[in-house]
Design a protein around this motif. Sequence first.
Motif, short mmCIF file in Angstrom:
data_model
loop_
_atom_site.label_atom_id
_atom_site.label_comp_id
_atom_site.label_asym_id
_atom_site.label_seq_id
_atom_site.Cartn_x
_atom_site.Cartn_y
_atom_site.Cartn_z
N ILE A 256 0.87 -1.17 0.00
CA ILE A 256 0.00 0.00 0.00
C ILE A 256 0.90 1.22 0.00
O ILE A 256 1.89 1.28 0.74
CB ILE A 256 -0.94 0.01 1.22
N THR A 271 -3.79 6.83 -0.62
CA THR A 271 -2.99 5.63 -0.77
C THR A 271 -3.75 4.64 -1.64
O THR A 271 -4.97 4.67 -1.73
CB THR A 271 -2.69 4.99 0.59
N ASN A 272 -3.01 3.74 -2.28
CA ASN A 272 -3.59 2.74 -3.16
C ASN A 272 -3.00 1.37 -2.85
O ASN A 272 -1.92 1.26 -2.26
CB ASN A 272 -3.32 3.09 -4.63
N LEU A 273 -3.72 0.32 -3.23
CA LEU A 273 -3.28 -1.05 -3.02
C LEU A 273 -2.71 -1.60 -4.33
O LEU A 273 -3.30 -1.44 -5.39
CB LEU A 273 -4.46 -1.91 -2.57
N ARG A 283 -1.63 -1.48 -9.67
CA ARG A 283 -2.69 -0.99 -8.79
C ARG A 283 -3.92 -1.89 -8.84
O ARG A 283 -4.36 -2.30 -9.91
CB ARG A 283 -3.09 0.43 -9.18
#
Length: 294
Positions: A256, A271-273, A283
Motif C-alpha cells: 500500500i 494511498t492505493n493497493l 494498482r
Amino acid sequence: MVPNRFPCVPEQRPFRPRDLLREVQIQELAVSPDGESIVYARRTIEGGQYRKRLWRVAWRGGRPEQLTHGDLDARPRFSPDGSALVFLSRRSGKSRPWLLPLGGGDPRELPAPAAEVADARWSPDGHRLLLLAGSGEPRFSVGDPSDPVARRIDRLTWRLDGLGVRDECTSIWLVGVDGGRPRRLTAPDVDVMGASWSPDGQRIGFMADLRPEAAVLELPQAWSIPASGGRPRPLAELPSEVVTLGWSSAGRLAVIGVDEPPELLPAWANTNLYVVERGAPRRLAPGLDRSIGF
C-alpha cells in the motif's frame, strides 16, 4: 418530569465529565491459527491511568476469558501452531516481548535489545521473533547518551509528533524464542518503518528510505533482507512512498502506498493497493483515505 413510556429502556441522563473514566476500548486483536478464538486488548482507565490487558473469546461468542493482568499488555500474536502468544508489556519497566503458553503457565520475558520494543512477530517456523526496536546507537547525543550535555541535530526529520526526538533509528532485530542474544539485522542508520516475514522465513520485508535525502524528506520504499543477514535489496518502489507490505501464503507480495510524484504530492493524496509482479507494482484498489492506519 415526563413519565417513562418504555419501562424496559433505562432513563436517559446528561453526560458528566467523570463518565470518561468509565470508557472501555477494544483494541489490537489476533485470530488463532485454527480460527476458533480471538485474543484482543481491552483498555480501561483505572486511578487516572490507562490500563490494558489481554482477553480471549471464542469465535462463536461466549464469555470472555482474561489472559493477562499486567498494567499495559498489548499487541498479541499467536504462535504459528497456536500454542502460545507473544505480546508486548511494560511489566518489567520497558516495552518488552513476553511469551504466554496457552496451555497453562505464567508469562515469561523474552530476550530483547536494550531499547523499547515496538513490535514482535513470529517467524513462520515459530522458532524466532522479529523485533522492531531502537538501534542502540544514539545519533544526536553529545556526551553520555544517558545524560547528554547537548544534541547535535543534522537532519530535518529529527522528530515526529507523538514520538518526540528520534535519537535512535528503529532497527530489525532477530531473537530465538528459547533464548540467545538479539541480533540486529539492519544498519544503525537505517530507520525501519515496519517489517514482515516472507512465508518461507528466508527473508524479511521492510519499509525504509535508504537515500541520503531522507535527512530532509523521508519517502520509504519496500526492501528485503535475508534473515541470515546481508545487504537490503529492493522489493517494490512507488513514485512517492510505500507505507506497508504483506505476503500471501504463496509468496505473492502486496503493498500500500502513494504513486503521486513527490514534487506534485498534495496533502490529500490517497494511498492505493498494489500487487507486485516481476518487481513492478500494479494498482488494484485506488483511493484509500491516507488517514486510515494500516
